[in-house]
Motif scaffolding. Sequence first.
Motif, PDB file in Angstrom:
ATOM      1  N   UNK A 131     -10.524  19.732   2.557  1.00  0.00           N
ATOM      2  CA  UNK A 131      -9.050  20.066   2.394  1.00  0.00           C
ATOM      3  C   UNK A 131      -8.860  20.658   0.977  1.00  0.00           C
ATOM      4  N   UNK A 175      -9.212   3.823   3.380  1.00  0.00           N
ATOM      5  CA  UNK A 175     -10.549   3.214   3.071  1.00  0.00           C
ATOM      6  C   UNK A 175     -10.305   1.517   3.126  1.00  0.00           C
ATOM      7  N   UNK A 176     -11.413   0.990   3.784  1.00  0.00           N
ATOM      8  CA  UNK A 176     -11.309  -0.354   4.216  1.00  0.00           C
ATOM      9  C   UNK A 176     -10.978  -1.300   2.918  1.00  0.00           C
ATOM     10  N   UNK A 177     -11.448  -0.916   2.021  1.00  0.00           N
ATOM     11  CA  UNK A 177     -11.085  -1.898   0.739  1.00  0.00           C
ATOM     12  C   UNK A 177      -9.748  -1.640   0.370  1.00  0.00           C
ATOM     13  N   UNK A 178      -8.937  -0.797   0.631  1.00  0.00           N
ATOM     14  CA  UNK A 178      -7.487  -0.597   0.133  1.00  0.00           C
ATOM     15  C   UNK A 178      -6.786  -1.604   0.746  1.00  0.00           C
ATOM     16  N   UNK A 232      -7.666   5.908  -6.620  1.00  0.00           N
ATOM     17  CA  UNK A 232      -6.636   6.947  -6.119  1.00  0.00           C
ATOM     18  C   UNK A 232      -5.733   7.183  -7.122  1.00  0.00           C
ATOM     19  N   UNK A 281      -6.875   9.772  -9.463  1.00  0.00           N
ATOM     20  CA  UNK A 281      -7.206  11.366  -8.894  1.00  0.00           C
ATOM     21  C   UNK A 281      -6.522  12.474  -9.675  1.00  0.00           C
ATOM     22  N   UNK A 321     -14.861   8.100  -2.499  1.00  0.00           N
ATOM     23  CA  UNK A 321     -14.401   7.748  -1.003  1.00  0.00           C
ATOM     24  C   UNK A 321     -14.090   8.979  -0.325  1.00  0.00           C
ATOM     25  N   UNK A 346      -8.272   1.657  -3.617  1.00  0.00           N
ATOM     26  CA  UNK A 346      -6.850   1.636  -4.123  1.00  0.00           C
ATOM     27  C   UNK A 346      -6.546   2.024  -5.540  1.00  0.00           C
ATOM     28  N   UNK A 347      -7.550   1.553  -6.264  1.00  0.00           N
ATOM     29  CA  UNK A 347      -7.140   1.613  -7.769  1.00  0.00           C
ATOM     30  C   UNK A 347      -7.659   3.047  -8.094  1.00  0.00           C
ATOM     31  N   UNK A 362       0.925  -1.281  -0.148  1.00  0.00           N
ATOM     32  CA  UNK A 362      -0.008  -0.077   0.048  1.00  0.00           C
ATOM     33  C   UNK A 362       1.016   1.053   0.032  1.00  0.00           C
ATOM     34  N   UNK A 403     -15.222   0.487  -2.752  1.00  0.00           N
ATOM     35  CA  UNK A 403     -14.433  -0.625  -2.571  1.00  0.00           C
ATOM     36  C   UNK A 403     -13.275  -0.830  -3.338  1.00  0.00           C
ATOM     37  N   UNK A 435      -7.280  -4.637  -1.164  1.00  0.00           N
ATOM     38  CA  UNK A 435      -6.617  -4.652  -2.696  1.00  0.00           C
ATOM     39  C   UNK A 435      -5.355  -4.816  -2.886  1.00  0.00           C
ATOM     40  N   UNK A 482      -6.022  14.070   0.462  1.00  0.00           N
ATOM     41  CA  UNK A 482      -7.259  13.294  -0.311  1.00  0.00           C
ATOM     42  C   UNK A 482      -6.560  11.929  -0.335  1.00  0.00           C
ATOM     43  N   UNK A 483      -5.438  11.734  -0.675  1.00  0.00           N
ATOM     44  CA  UNK A 483      -4.939  10.338  -0.965  1.00  0.00           C
ATOM     45  C   UNK A 483      -4.885   9.616   0.134  1.00  0.00           C
ATOM     46  N   UNK A 511      -6.711   9.855   2.608  1.00  0.00           N
ATOM     47  CA  UNK A 511      -8.144   9.289   3.007  1.00  0.00           C
ATOM     48  C   UNK A 511      -8.536   8.177   2.102  1.00  0.00           C
ATOM     49  N   UNK A 512      -8.252   8.144   0.984  1.00  0.00           N
ATOM     50  CA  UNK A 512      -8.506   6.726   0.092  1.00  0.00           C
ATOM     51  C   UNK A 512      -7.664   5.836   0.573  1.00  0.00           C
ATOM     52  N   UNK A 513      -6.125   5.930   1.024  1.00  0.00           N
ATOM     53  CA  UNK A 513      -5.382   4.873   1.452  1.00  0.00           C
ATOM     54  C   UNK A 513      -6.065   4.143   2.791  1.00  0.00           C
ATOM     55  N   UNK A 552      -8.061  16.546 -10.666  1.00  0.00           N
ATOM     56  CA  UNK A 552      -8.064  17.652  -9.833  1.00  0.00           C
ATOM     57  C   UNK A 552      -8.249  19.144 -10.607  1.00  0.00           C
TER      58      UNK A 552
END
Lengths: 335, 77
Positions: free
Chosen positions: B73, A134-137, B47, B50, B34, B44-45, A101, B41, A140, A127-128, A130-132, B54
């Motif tokens: 933010x 996420x439970x699914x991350x 991101x 993104x 997210x 990971x992908x 990750x 879900x 994955x 923002x990144x 936050x996405x990291x 922006x």
Amino acid sequence: MAPSHGDSALASGSRRMLLTSLETRSTVYVGGKGGVGKTTVSSGIAHALAARGRRVLVASTDPAHSLGHLWRVSVGDSPVLLAQPQGGELHGVELDPQATLERHLAAVRATMDRMLPERMHKAAREHLDLAAQAPGSHESAMLERIASVTELTGTEFDTVVFDTAPTGHTLRLLSLPERLTGWTERLLANRDKSERYQAAMSSLVTGRHRDEPESELRQMLHRRRQRFAAMHTDITDGSAGFVAVTVAERLPLAEHAELVAELDVLGIDLAGVVVNRRAPSESGALLKARSALEEAALADQPPAAPGTPLVSLPLMAEDLTGAEQIARIGSMLTG
Amino acid sequence: MKTLEEAYAGPYRQSLARDRRDEDDLFTLVVLGEALGVPDPAAYYTMELMPYLYQDFHAWHRRMGIPRSPLDHVACC
Ligand SMILES: Nc1ncnc2c1ncn2[C@@H]1O[C@H](COP(=O)(O)OP(=O)(O)OP(=O)(O)O)[C@@H](O)[C@H]1O
Ligand SMILES: [Mg+2]
């Protein structure tokens, strides 16, 4: 032929069938309900395959790793040598998705820094993060780690045996490649439509062309789709087999039946079933009674269809840790 | 003064531009899910997609009828 002799001939036939079924696979997933013996059985199977001269990796995908405890050695995110039986090799690894990750985050951050103006860097990084989280991350990242270990088959290893997390988690994980293929396809279809409208606009009045970032984005989606599709093929083309472990009690057997049905839906081969901790029928009133209960439960809820290797492992009195015990379990499962 | 060609093509172009924008907006919504509080879900992908969005973020949230930036933010306005 005495019935007991007939039973044991049948049982040894099943063990050979299990071994034959496993020898044709490049990846073996060992799964089942929590606590049924997945870690013990996966190392036993891996040891038995290594004892046939293969180079085997046993890889734990359960975040609550216990491979190291079982072998009484320290195992981490890079493979360590666990045993060298009869010319084969057995290595072990406890997959840690955190490092994967973090590498992924670093790569995305680098793209952001390249593409976005300085004043947006801070916002993009937050923002990144936050996405990291996420439970699914995490899941994955584990999928990515499994895919990279699978790539070692055919080069460094002949077989990778996965010691998986309890049923629900593992089924979700194994369903991800197909679902993510669909997800990528929907995003690509969306980009296609957007592009077509743009092209139609340009043909009305000579206008501007699609910019560079768009094609980079599409390339990224295409690469992802190919990778997800390849992962899906890896687990459904018969080179992967699933060994379902259960105990011979009614509730676990019902959950086991659901697992077997779900594997069928996912298109993953059931390579064998192990019924673990069977009570011996010939010692003491208590265990004799347990054994009779188990027989009745197994008769009502057969854990494997005819043709699927079905192997039983008795309840054992010993502490089942360390190389010697694992080797013994391996031969009890396949010998 | 408009050329004849522009007068003819104008309405079609507008409708095509709108259709394209709708697709782009949907894409943005999926990728930023997210961060907007919609569980994703595939975070990971998504991101890694993104950075490509922006630049257009401010125009997007205005079009979505959200007057102020919905991401705490991202102080774009
Ligand atoms: N046949 C057996 N006889 C006696 N004890 C057993 C047997 N099989 C497994 N055990 C013991 O049961 C416990 C659980 O086994 P194991 O860790 O292999 O299960 P698991 O399915 O991997 O559990 P988890 O879901 O927590 O990962 C261990 O202490 C193990 O030594
Ligand atoms: Mg375990």
